[in-house]
Design a protein around this motif. Structure first.
Motif, PDB file in Angstrom:
ATOM      1  N   CYS A  59     -81.134-129.081  13.106  1.00  0.00           N
ATOM      2  CA  CYS A  59     -81.557-127.858  13.811  1.00  0.00           C
ATOM      3  C   CYS A  59     -80.988-127.811  15.225  1.00  0.00           C
ATOM      4  N   GLU A  60     -80.950-128.954  15.895  1.00  0.00           N
ATOM      5  CA  GLU A  60     -80.369-129.000  17.239  1.00  0.00           C
ATOM      6  C   GLU A  60     -78.884-128.664  17.199  1.00  0.00           C
ATOM      7  N   ASP A  61     -78.188-129.223  16.220  1.00  0.00           N
ATOM      8  CA  ASP A  61     -76.756-128.979  16.093  1.00  0.00           C
ATOM      9  C   ASP A  61     -76.467-127.498  15.865  1.00  0.00           C
ATOM     10  N   PRO A  98     -84.374-122.852  15.882  1.00  0.00           N
ATOM     11  CA  PRO A  98     -85.716-123.265  16.308  1.00  0.00           C
ATOM     12  C   PRO A  98     -86.597-123.723  15.146  1.00  0.00           C
ATOM     13  N   SER A  99     -86.233-123.408  13.916  1.00  0.00           N
ATOM     14  CA  SER A  99     -87.106-123.653  12.771  1.00  0.00           C
ATOM     15  C   SER A  99     -86.696-124.893  11.993  1.00  0.00           C
ATOM     16  N   ASP A 100     -87.581-125.899  11.960  1.00  0.00           N
ATOM     17  CA  ASP A 100     -87.257-127.069  11.157  1.00  0.00           C
ATOM     18  C   ASP A 100     -87.400-126.772   9.661  1.00  0.00           C
ATOM     19  N   LYS A 101     -88.181-125.754   9.308  1.00  0.00           N
ATOM     20  CA  LYS A 101     -88.281-125.350   7.901  1.00  0.00           C
ATOM     21  C   LYS A 101     -86.925-124.848   7.411  1.00  0.00           C
ATOM     22  N   ARG A 102     -86.283-124.057   8.228  1.00  0.00           N
ATOM     23  CA  ARG A 102     -84.955-123.534   7.892  1.00  0.00           C
ATOM     24  C   ARG A 102     -83.951-124.686   7.781  1.00  0.00           C
ATOM     25  N   GLY A 103     -84.028-125.631   8.702  1.00  0.00           N
ATOM     26  CA  GLY A 103     -83.150-126.796   8.665  1.00  0.00           C
ATOM     27  C   GLY A 103     -83.384-127.656   7.436  1.00  0.00           C
ATOM     28  N   TYR A 104     -84.639-127.827   7.063  1.00  0.00           N
ATOM     29  CA  TYR A 104     -84.963-128.583   5.853  1.00  0.00           C
ATOM     30  C   TYR A 104     -84.366-127.908   4.621  1.00  0.00           C
ATOM     31  N   HIS A 105     -84.502-126.592   4.520  1.00  0.00           N
ATOM     32  CA  HIS A 105     -83.949-125.872   3.371  1.00  0.00           C
ATOM     33  C   HIS A 105     -82.429-126.044   3.295  1.00  0.00           C
ATOM     34  N   LEU A 106     -81.768-125.970   4.435  1.00  0.00           N
ATOM     35  CA  LEU A 106     -80.322-126.146   4.452  1.00  0.00           C
ATOM     36  C   LEU A 106     -79.950-127.560   4.031  1.00  0.00           C
ATOM     37  N   LEU A 107     -80.609-128.549   4.598  1.00  0.00           N
ATOM     38  CA  LEU A 107     -80.327-129.936   4.241  1.00  0.00           C
ATOM     39  C   LEU A 107     -80.527-130.150   2.747  1.00  0.00           C
ATOM     40  N   ARG A 108     -81.634-129.680   2.224  1.00  0.00           N
ATOM     41  CA  ARG A 108     -81.925-129.821   0.792  1.00  0.00           C
ATOM     42  C   ARG A 108     -80.866-129.111  -0.051  1.00  0.00           C
ATOM     43  N   GLY A 109     -80.489-127.910   0.341  1.00  0.00           N
ATOM     44  CA  GLY A 109     -79.495-127.162  -0.417  1.00  0.00           C
ATOM     45  C   GLY A 109     -78.149-127.861  -0.482  1.00  0.00           C
ATOM     46  N   ALA A 112     -70.939-127.344   7.213  1.00  0.00           N
ATOM     47  CA  ALA A 112     -70.228-128.335   8.022  1.00  0.00           C
ATOM     48  C   ALA A 112     -71.203-129.136   8.885  1.00  0.00           C
ATOM     49  N   ALA A 113     -72.256-128.491   9.394  1.00  0.00           N
ATOM     50  CA  ALA A 113     -73.248-129.196  10.211  1.00  0.00           C
ATOM     51  C   ALA A 113     -73.964-130.267   9.379  1.00  0.00           C
ATOM     52  N   VAL A 114     -74.277-129.958   8.144  1.00  0.00           N
ATOM     53  CA  VAL A 114     -74.926-130.954   7.282  1.00  0.00           C
ATOM     54  C   VAL A 114     -73.942-132.078   6.975  1.00  0.00           C
ATOM     55  N   PHE A 115     -72.698-131.738   6.708  1.00  0.00           N
ATOM     56  CA  PHE A 115     -71.696-132.775   6.462  1.00  0.00           C
ATOM     57  C   PHE A 115     -71.557-133.691   7.673  1.00  0.00           C
ATOM     58  N   ARG A 116     -71.572-133.123   8.882  1.00  0.00           N
ATOM     59  CA  ARG A 116     -71.487-133.948  10.096  1.00  0.00           C
ATOM     60  C   ARG A 116     -72.695-134.871  10.207  1.00  0.00           C
ATOM     61  N   LEU A 117     -73.866-134.339   9.907  1.00  0.00           N
ATOM     62  CA  LEU A 117     -75.093-135.135   9.958  1.00  0.00           C
ATOM     63  C   LEU A 117     -74.997-136.314   8.992  1.00  0.00           C
ATOM     64  N   ILE A 118     -74.615-136.035   7.766  1.00  0.00           N
ATOM     65  CA  ILE A 118     -74.490-137.099   6.771  1.00  0.00           C
ATOM     66  C   ILE A 118     -73.444-138.112   7.218  1.00  0.00           C
ATOM     67  N   ASP A 119     -72.320-137.614   7.698  1.00  0.00           N
ATOM     68  CA  ASP A 119     -71.218-138.477   8.117  1.00  0.00           C
ATOM     69  C   ASP A 119     -71.647-139.463   9.205  1.00  0.00           C
TER      70      ASP A 119
END
Length: 143
Positions: free
Chosen positions: A24-26, A30-41, A110-117
């Motif tokens: 979410c910061e990257d 503001p919503s961690d729910k939105r970030g969770y959905h993206l990460l899960r997806g 790409a943000a999720v890929f960076r996080l995983i990386d």
């Protein structure tokens, strides 16, 4: 024993929350729910793209609760998927995120890929990136 068990569960929950918060910061969301959905997806789309062997190697490097999210709803008999275009990947991510994503979520994926990386070994990152179609490989960071 119960104090230790509670601490372990709390630690794993905090670790998973850290992943969502960092995402979410990257993205300046503001919503961690939105970030969770993206990460899960993205995790689910990756899961369905990888061979069972690569999935096992990849999942072993994830935090316990993030690994649980990765395997949530997994149907190994239907994998790996055969429709593996960039748009198919985005469609899978969008299906998990509802209205949270734009039509072409390159930056979000790409943000999720960076996080995983940042959290897996360089060798594993190369293997996962290499398992993606070239049109998606460009979203994964290179070193």
């Amino acid at each position: 024993m119960s104090d230790r068990t509670i601490h372990i569960f709390t630690h794993h929950a905090e670790e998973a929350q850290h992943w969502v918060n960092a995402l979410c910061e990257d993205l300046d969301w503001p919503s961690d729910k939105r970030g969770y959905h993206l990460l899960r997806g993205v995790l689910h789309a990756l899961r369905d793209w990888l061979s069972p062997e690569e999935l096992a190697d990849f999942s072993a490097q994830l935090p316990v609760l993030v690994r649980g999210v990765l395997f949530e709803g997994w149907n190994p008999a239907a994998l790996p998927v055969t429709d593996r275009s960039r748009e198919d990947f985005f469609d899978r991510v969008r299906a998990e995120c509802a209205e949270d994503l734009p039509d072409y979520p390159d930056g979000e994926v790409a943000a999720v890929f960076r996080l995983i990386d940042r959290h897996i070994s360089a060798g594993e990152a190369r293997q996962v990136r290499g398992a993606l179609r070239k049109t998606l490989q460009g979203l994964w960071p290179t070193h």
